[in-house]
Design a protein around this motif. Structure first.
Motif, PDB file in Angstrom:
ATOM      1  N   MET A   1      13.222  -4.444  -4.862  1.00 52.51           N
ATOM      2  CA  MET A   1      13.513  -5.663  -5.103  1.00 52.51           C
ATOM      3  C   MET A   1      13.716  -7.560  -3.967  1.00 52.51           C
ATOM      4  SD  MET A   1      14.744  -4.278  -8.158  1.00 52.51           S
ATOM      5  CE  MET A   1      14.588  -3.627  -9.282  1.00 52.51           C
ATOM      6  N   ASP A   2      14.180  -6.564  -3.291  1.00 54.76           N
ATOM      7  CA  ASP A   2      14.749  -7.414  -1.751  1.00 54.76           C
ATOM      8  C   ASP A   2      13.161  -8.003  -0.829  1.00 54.76           C
ATOM      9  OD1 ASP A   2      17.454  -7.526  -2.353  1.00 54.76           O
ATOM     10  OD2 ASP A   2      17.611  -6.106  -0.613  1.00 54.76           O
ATOM     11  N   TYR A   3      12.661  -7.326  -1.225  1.00 56.74           N
ATOM     12  CA  TYR A   3      11.133  -7.382  -0.127  1.00 56.74           C
ATOM     13  C   TYR A   3       9.938  -8.497  -0.709  1.00 56.74           C
ATOM     14  CZ  TYR A   3       6.519  -6.508   2.335  1.00 56.74           C
ATOM     15  OH  TYR A   3       5.876  -6.536   3.417  1.00 56.74           O
ATOM     16  N   TYR A   4       9.914  -8.022  -2.471  1.00 62.19           N
ATOM     17  CA  TYR A   4       8.790  -9.256  -2.898  1.00 62.19           C
ATOM     18  C   TYR A   4      10.005 -10.046  -3.336  1.00 62.19           C
ATOM     19  CZ  TYR A   4       6.057  -5.596  -2.237  1.00 62.19           C
ATOM     20  OH  TYR A   4       5.013  -4.980  -1.452  1.00 62.19           O
ATOM     21  N   ASP A   5      11.396 -10.848  -2.980  1.00 61.45           N
ATOM     22  CA  ASP A   5      12.389 -11.839  -4.205  1.00 61.45           C
ATOM     23  C   ASP A   5      12.784 -12.309  -4.791  1.00 61.45           C
ATOM     24  OD1 ASP A   5      13.906 -13.835  -3.024  1.00 61.45           O
ATOM     25  OD2 ASP A   5      12.106 -15.613  -2.781  1.00 61.45           O
ATOM     26  N   ILE A   6      12.615 -11.151  -5.561  1.00 60.17           N
ATOM     27  CA  ILE A   6      12.159 -10.463  -7.024  1.00 60.17           C
ATOM     28  C   ILE A   6      13.584 -11.506  -7.811  1.00 60.17           C
ATOM     29  CG2 ILE A   6      12.834  -9.026  -8.824  1.00 60.17           C
ATOM     30  CD1 ILE A   6      10.032  -8.917  -7.567  1.00 60.17           C
ATOM     31  N   PRO A   7      13.734 -11.900  -8.496  1.00 57.96           N
ATOM     32  CA  PRO A   7      15.134 -13.064  -8.923  1.00 57.96           C
ATOM     33  C   PRO A   7      15.425 -12.146  -9.652  1.00 57.96           C
ATOM     34  CG  PRO A   7      13.094 -13.415 -10.306  1.00 57.96           C
ATOM     35  CD  PRO A   7      12.435 -12.558  -9.437  1.00 57.96           C
ATOM     36  N   GLN A   8      17.356 -12.548 -10.245  1.00 61.99           N
ATOM     37  CA  GLN A   8      17.867 -11.750 -10.468  1.00 61.99           C
ATOM     38  C   GLN A   8      17.913 -11.106 -12.069  1.00 61.99           C
ATOM     39  OE1 GLN A   8      20.534 -10.645  -8.795  1.00 61.99           O
ATOM     40  NE2 GLN A   8      20.901  -8.723 -10.589  1.00 61.99           N
ATOM     41  N   ALA A   9      17.500 -12.219 -12.671  1.00 64.04           N
ATOM     42  CA  ALA A   9      16.820 -12.564 -14.318  1.00 64.04           C
ATOM     43  C   ALA A   9      16.335 -11.423 -14.194  1.00 64.04           C
ATOM     44  CB  ALA A   9      16.779 -12.895 -15.040  1.00 64.04           C
ATOM     45  N   THR A  10      15.139 -10.356 -13.679  1.00 63.37           N
ATOM     46  CA  THR A  10      14.503  -9.773 -13.670  1.00 63.37           C
ATOM     47  C   THR A  10      15.258  -8.570 -13.001  1.00 63.37           C
ATOM     48  OG1 THR A  10      12.229 -10.807 -12.977  1.00 63.37           O
ATOM     49  CG2 THR A  10      12.358  -8.736 -12.536  1.00 63.37           C
ATOM     50  N   ARG A  11      15.572  -8.444 -12.533  1.00 67.78           N
ATOM     51  CA  ARG A  11      16.472  -6.894 -11.138  1.00 67.78           C
ATOM     52  C   ARG A  11      17.688  -6.498 -12.397  1.00 67.78           C
ATOM     53  NH1 ARG A  11      18.403  -7.502  -5.632  1.00 67.78           N
ATOM     54  NH2 ARG A  11      15.895  -9.424  -4.451  1.00 67.78           N
ATOM     55  N   ASP A  12      17.812  -7.378 -13.411  1.00 74.51           N
ATOM     56  CA  ASP A  12      18.463  -6.441 -14.581  1.00 74.51           C
ATOM     57  C   ASP A  12      17.863  -6.326 -15.276  1.00 74.51           C
ATOM     58  OD1 ASP A  12      20.985  -7.909 -12.600  1.00 74.51           O
ATOM     59  OD2 ASP A  12      21.079  -9.629 -14.400  1.00 74.51           O
ATOM     60  N   LYS A  13      16.378  -5.678 -15.687  1.00 70.51           N
ATOM     61  CA  LYS A  13      16.284  -5.125 -16.665  1.00 70.51           C
ATOM     62  C   LYS A  13      15.901  -3.635 -15.592  1.00 70.51           C
ATOM     63  CE  LYS A  13      13.031  -8.925 -18.118  1.00 70.51           C
ATOM     64  NZ  LYS A  13      11.431  -9.857 -17.475  1.00 70.51           N
ATOM     65  N   ALA A  14      15.273  -3.108 -16.777  1.00 72.96           N
ATOM     66  CA  ALA A  14      15.375  -1.618 -16.795  1.00 72.96           C
ATOM     67  C   ALA A  14      14.341  -1.615 -15.546  1.00 72.96           C
ATOM     68  CB  ALA A  14      14.790  -0.232 -17.918  1.00 72.96           C
ATOM     69  N   PHE A  15      14.365  -0.576 -14.645  1.00 70.97           N
ATOM     70  CA  PHE A  15      13.087  -0.231 -13.510  1.00 70.97           C
ATOM     71  C   PHE A  15      12.596   1.534 -14.375  1.00 70.97           C
ATOM     72  CE2 PHE A  15      11.897   0.587  -9.298  1.00 70.97           C
ATOM     73  CZ  PHE A  15      11.308  -0.174  -8.992  1.00 70.97           C
ATOM     74  N   GLU A  16      11.124   0.146 -14.140  1.00 74.32           N
ATOM     75  CA  GLU A  16      10.112   1.769 -14.585  1.00 74.32           C
ATOM     76  C   GLU A  16       9.069   1.477 -13.919  1.00 74.32           C
ATOM     77  OE1 GLU A  16       8.239   3.410 -18.459  1.00 74.32           O
ATOM     78  OE2 GLU A  16      10.705   2.652 -18.173  1.00 74.32           O
ATOM     79  N   PRO A  17       8.751   1.957 -12.479  1.00 76.13           N
ATOM     80  CA  PRO A  17       7.466   1.296 -11.553  1.00 76.13           C
ATOM     81  C   PRO A  17       6.865   2.638 -12.891  1.00 76.13           C
ATOM     82  CG  PRO A  17       9.274   3.541 -10.567  1.00 76.13           C
ATOM     83  CD  PRO A  17       9.920   2.402 -11.686  1.00 76.13           C
ATOM     84  N   GLN A  18       5.223   1.978 -12.518  1.00 76.63           N
ATOM     85  CA  GLN A  18       3.825   2.455 -13.309  1.00 76.63           C
ATOM     86  C   GLN A  18       2.812   2.748 -11.752  1.00 76.63           C
ATOM     87  OE1 GLN A  18       3.498   0.129 -16.606  1.00 76.63           O
ATOM     88  NE2 GLN A  18       5.532   0.428 -17.920  1.00 76.63           N
ATOM     89  N   PHE A  19       2.077   3.287 -12.637  1.00 73.76           N
ATOM     90  CA  PHE A  19       1.379   4.058 -11.651  1.00 73.76           C
ATOM     91  C   PHE A  19      -0.394   4.336 -11.858  1.00 73.76           C
ATOM     92  CE2 PHE A  19       4.836   5.964 -10.035  1.00 73.76           C
ATOM     93  CZ  PHE A  19       5.341   4.900  -8.794  1.00 73.76           C
ATOM     94  N   LEU A  20      -1.192   3.414 -11.056  1.00 77.42           N
ATOM     95  CA  LEU A  20      -2.556   3.953 -12.090  1.00 77.42           C
ATOM     96  C   LEU A  20      -4.095   4.419 -10.601  1.00 77.42           C
ATOM     97  CD1 LEU A  20      -5.418   3.057 -13.047  1.00 77.42           C
ATOM     98  CD2 LEU A  20      -4.820   0.534 -12.982  1.00 77.42           C
ATOM     99  N   LEU A  21      -4.465   5.267 -10.980  1.00 82.25           N
ATOM    100  CA  LEU A  21      -5.556   6.234 -10.151  1.00 82.25           C
ATOM    101  C   LEU A  21      -6.578   5.394 -10.306  1.00 82.25           C
ATOM    102  CD1 LEU A  21      -6.108   7.207  -8.083  1.00 82.25           C
ATOM    103  CD2 LEU A  21      -6.457   9.440  -8.924  1.00 82.25           C
ATOM    104  N   VAL A  22      -7.854   4.892  -9.696  1.00 81.48           N
ATOM    105  CA  VAL A  22      -9.179   4.834  -9.793  1.00 81.48           C
ATOM    106  C   VAL A  22      -9.552   5.621  -8.825  1.00 81.48           C
ATOM    107  CG1 VAL A  22     -10.682   2.711 -10.152  1.00 81.48           C
ATOM    108  CG2 VAL A  22      -8.416   2.142 -10.821  1.00 81.48           C
ATOM    109  N   TYR A  23     -10.571   6.294  -9.948  1.00 81.67           N
ATOM    110  CA  TYR A  23     -11.348   7.496  -9.272  1.00 81.67           C
ATOM    111  C   TYR A  23     -12.429   8.140 -10.103  1.00 81.67           C
ATOM    112  CZ  TYR A  23     -11.199  11.707  -6.477  1.00 81.67           C
ATOM    113  OH  TYR A  23     -11.105  13.141  -5.500  1.00 81.67           O
ATOM    114  N   GLY A  24     -13.428   7.909  -9.000  1.00 82.92           N
ATOM    115  CA  GLY A  24     -14.941   8.668 -10.138  1.00 82.92           C
ATOM    116  C   GLY A  24     -15.263   7.561 -10.868  1.00 82.92           C
ATOM    117  N   ARG A  25     -16.027   8.604 -11.685  1.00 87.38           N
ATOM    118  CA  ARG A  25     -17.015   8.002 -12.195  1.00 87.38           C
ATOM    119  C   ARG A  25     -17.272   8.798 -13.612  1.00 87.38           C
ATOM    120  NH1 ARG A  25     -21.084   4.927 -10.414  1.00 87.38           N
ATOM    121  NH2 ARG A  25     -20.856   3.859 -13.079  1.00 87.38           N
TER     122      ARG A  25
END
Length: 289
Positions: free
Chosen positions: A149-173
């Motif tokens: 959050m520091d690296y991306y300068d995330i504002p405090q209001a956003t930091r106060d939310k639940a943190f739940e990273p998500q991931f997407l893999l784009v793979y194949g045809r």
């Protein structure tokens, strides 16, 4: 004029490329790329940098909706905020009213196959999934979340939310597994909580993403990499425009954009940044020029 009036001016200049024209041009380019450059991952990295609307996750990967991603941008070659060599290819700093859910996107060249001839996941696919598991593990630690959050300068209001990273893999045809119920089911089982898997065939431009640009982030600054030809100056995006660095320099690189449109954008840049992110009076969010 009173503060409850709209105190900024929308000029009637050369128009942006319409969404429908953009969609056709980009899909033609994308389909040609899938045929001619299927072994070239860097070609797709550059293509998605120029056309971020093809990469889902900014608004609706796992159900989040209603909020634009932080800084209205997709980030290319993002750091996860700590000294870790292997970076994702793209990142949306997505959120909804309760959750901060950054979406990390990994792309592999389209020619890579997911399964062996015996119908088992191959080593390259397993390696890509293991990479996502490593990022999940790293971002599960509170100290690493803070660094991110520091690296991306995330504002405090956003930091106060639940943190739940998500991931997407784009793979194949899709052609690899679409005719085999066994392979379709096996592929589906490889998805897990907050990890989505998509083939290149599923990617199409998303109309709600037409204002999103591409940036790289360094020293908390969002440096513009590309601007889509559908972009307009809008009052509701004035804050982001003011904070982006290098926007003016990238106007000349806009694809499918006339010189008249580019000159108009350059001539109006000073006006829209003069507000320092706060146009006076009522803001009509998506009204623009």
């Amino acid at each position: 004029m009173g503060i409850m009036n709209k105190n900024y001016v929308i000029e009637d200049g050369p128009k942006e490329l319409s969404w429908y024209e953009y969609y056709k041009l980009v899909m033609d380019e994308y389909n040609a790329l899938l045929i001619e450059k299927c072994d070239d991952e860097k070609a797709f990295q550059m293509f998605f940098e120029n056309n971020p609307s093809l990469l889902p996750g900014g608004l609706e990967l796992f159900g989040q909706s209603g909020h634009y991603p932080h800084m209205n941008t997709i980030i290319t070659q993002p750091s996860i905020g700590i000294a870790y060599e292997r970076k994702p290819d793209f990142l949306w700093l997505a959120q909804d009213s309760l959750t901060f859910c950054p979406v990390f996107i990994e792309i592999e060249k389209p020619s890579k196959r997911m399964f062996t001839d015996r119908g088992q996941p191959n080593a390259e696919f397993n390696q890509a999934m293991n990479q996502i598991d490593e990022w999940r593990m790293i971002l599960n630690k509170p100290l690493n979340q803070l660094a991110f959050m520091d690296y991306y300068d995330i504002p405090q209001a956003t930091r106060d939310k639940a943190f739940e990273p998500q991931f997407l893999l784009v793979y194949g045809r899709r052609e690899e597994y679409e005719k085999s119920e066994y392979l379709r089911n096996l592929r589906k089982q490889k998805e897990r909580e907050n990890v989505a898997l998509m083939s290149y065939d599923r990617l199409t431009p998303l109309m709600d993403y037409q204002q999103f640009i591409t940036c790289k982030v360094k020293n908390k600054k969002y440096e513009v990499v590309s601007i889509p030809p559908t972009f307009r100056y809008v009052a509701g995006q004035a804050e982001e425009l003011y904070k982006w660095t290098g926007f003016l320099d990238k106007i000349d690189d806009m694809k499918y954009t006339t010189d008249e449109r580019k000159n108009f954008l350059k001539s109006r840049f000073g006006y829209w940044t003069s507000f320092k992110g706060n146009p006076p009076g009522i803001i009509v969010g998506m009204e623009g020029e």
